[in-house]
Write an enzyme that holds these catalytic residues in place. Structure first.
Site, PDB file in Angstrom:
ATOM      1  N   ARG A  29       0.815  -1.226   0.000  1.00 56.52           N
ATOM      2  CA  ARG A  29       0.000   0.000   0.000  1.00 56.52           C
ATOM      3  C   ARG A  29       0.844   1.271   0.000  1.00 56.52           C
ATOM      4  O   ARG A  29       0.433   2.292   0.554  1.00 56.52           O
ATOM      5  CB  ARG A  29      -0.941   0.041   1.212  1.00 56.52           C
ATOM      6  N   ARG A  33      -3.488   6.542   0.630  1.00 59.52           N
ATOM      7  CA  ARG A  33      -4.016   7.757   1.283  1.00 59.52           C
ATOM      8  C   ARG A  33      -3.118   8.416   2.309  1.00 59.52           C
ATOM      9  O   ARG A  33      -3.368   9.553   2.683  1.00 59.52           O
ATOM     10  CB  ARG A  33      -5.364   7.438   1.945  1.00 59.52           C
ATOM     11  N   ARG A  42      -7.106  11.948  -5.552  1.00 57.13           N
ATOM     12  CA  ARG A  42      -8.415  11.389  -5.188  1.00 57.13           C
ATOM     13  C   ARG A  42      -9.505  12.452  -5.072  1.00 57.13           C
ATOM     14  O   ARG A  42     -10.684  12.140  -5.211  1.00 57.13           O
ATOM     15  CB  ARG A  42      -8.307  10.620  -3.865  1.00 57.13           C
ATOM     16  N   ASP A  78      -6.662  -2.669  -7.519  1.00 59.38           N
ATOM     17  CA  ASP A  78      -7.252  -3.291  -6.340  1.00 59.38           C
ATOM     18  C   ASP A  78      -7.570  -4.745  -6.645  1.00 59.38           C
ATOM     19  O   ASP A  78      -7.826  -5.093  -7.804  1.00 59.38           O
ATOM     20  CB  ASP A  78      -8.532  -2.570  -5.909  1.00 59.38           C
TER      21      ASP A  78
END
Ligand code: CP3
Length: 357
Positions: A29, A33, A42, A78
């Protein structure tokens, strides 16, 4: 395909068990974010819009590479694009995570799946994104492709999202074991084609995420996860050797079965080159289980990045010491959390560098 020559092959060398000048490091990851530059993208694009737009995928995949001294990039996507390709709707809801509004309720619902889906068609955008990203990486570091493992995807497809217990999916394996295996086989077939496509498009290593292994015990893992994990590695590698043009693409593969500490030996009895470890596993015990012929990857607790920066460096160094220098790729024991201070990741990466040069 003609790509720029690779300048940093530490990851691929460690995957093959060759000597390395220092331990390669990347982070699950790493594009996500916790990075303000990712959150900025985003703001203007939905999650799946990014996944489906090769230029945006390349941009966010490169963000952590530009910021940190990482030794690999992982394609931004994803695991849930596979259920989408099978015909299911998947939404990414802010604060809630993935939601599948029409989950599979009973085995009769399996007919809803487009089991003969043409992956090159339906997920062609991932192939394009990989080719573009590898070109833009300009050989700086290798590019990792990935997919979710069948049991983990089955969980999402039945639960309709995350779950604390996975009791709906587990009900299937106890109540409808044969039909569950049918579903797992359908997902396996699509995943084999999907990973083969990724390698042909330019992915230089492939990781399979069995993130929900932790919900299975040894016996259920052996029946409902392990055979499919093994099948994926064997078939993907054979596809890449026997492709129609006669060329062969050599792509190491990693299995990350989170929570499957009880199955490390079984996992190493497979065609995977690298066994990913979560943070609950002791490195020395893992090496004993896995033996000398596989590379280990992991496994600092992602929450350790909440420590002070000096403590993070110390923890990184201690970890490298335990794993040793051969057949080792440094990583966290699961994905980095969105509220981690990105500066802290720099100290993790630097700690690995300092410990291993
Ligand atoms: O590692 C990378 O940087 C590449 C990108 C990547 C994402 N998801 C992006 C993502 C990878 C490798 C994944 C894999 C994935 N997706 C897994 C396996 C790894 C693991 O964490 O166990 C799983 C189980 C999923 C399913 C999924 N997607 C969940 C559970 C969530 C919500 C998680 C959360 O923290 O909210 C997602 C969403 C997701 N996937 C995000 C990102 C960057 C955040 C969504 C957003 O930007 O709104």
């Amino acid at each position: 395909m003609n790509f720029p020559p690779l300048k940093n092959d530490l990851l691929l060398k460690a995957a093959k068990g060759e000597d390395v000048e220092r331990t390669p490091v990347w982070v699950m990851r790493q594009a996500g974010r916790y990075l303000p530059e990712f959150r900025a993208v985003r703001e203007n694009h939905s999650f799946f819009e990014i996944c489906q737009t090769p230029e945006l995928v390349a941009k966010v995949t490169l963000q952590p590479i530009e910021r940190f001294d990482l030794d690999a990039a992982i394609i931004f996507s994803d695991i849930l694009v596979v259920p989408q390709a099978l015909g299911m709707t998947v939404e990414m809801r802010p604060g809630e995570g993935p939601v599948l509004p029409q989950p599979l309720v009973s085995p009769e619902d399996i007919v809803r799946l487009d089991k003969s889906v043409n992956v090159d068609d339906k997920l062609g955008y991932v192939s394009k994104a990989i080719t573009l990203t590898r070109t833009q990486l300009d050989g700086k570091v290798p590019l990792i492709g990935f997919a979710g493992a069948p049991w983990t995807l089955m969980c999402y497809m039945i639960e309709g999202g995350g779950s604390r217990t996975m009791s709906k999916a587990k009900r299937w394996i106890y109540h409808w074991p044969v039909k569950s295996k049918r579903l797992l086989s359908i997902i396996t077939d699509v995943t084999v084609n999907y990973l083969t496509m990724q390698a042909k498009a330019g992915a230089q290593l492939l990781q399979v995420f069995e993130s929900n292994a932790e919900f299975l015990g040894p016996e259920q893992f052996e029946k409902f996860s392990l055979p499919y994990l093994r099948e994926i590695a064997t078939r993907v590698k054979s596809n890449l050797i026997n492709n129609v043009t006669g060329d062969s693409v050599e792509v190491p593969m990693t299995v990350f079965a989170k929570g499957a500490h009880y199955a490390l030996k079984e996992l190493s009895n497979s065609d995977y080159d690298i066994i990913g470890l979560d943070w609950t596993v002791d490195p020395i015990e893992a090496r004993k289980q896995v033996g000398p012929t596989k590379t280990l990857q992991g496994n600092l607790d992602p929450c350790a990045l909440y420590s002070s920066v000096t403590e993070i460096e110390t923890l990184a160094k201690e970890m490298v010491k335990k794993f040793g220098k051969t057949r080792y790729i440094a990583n966290l024991g699961h994905g980095i959390y969105p509220d981690v201070n990105p500066d802290h990741l720099k100290f993790f990466v630097d700690g690995i560098h300092k410990a291993s040069t």
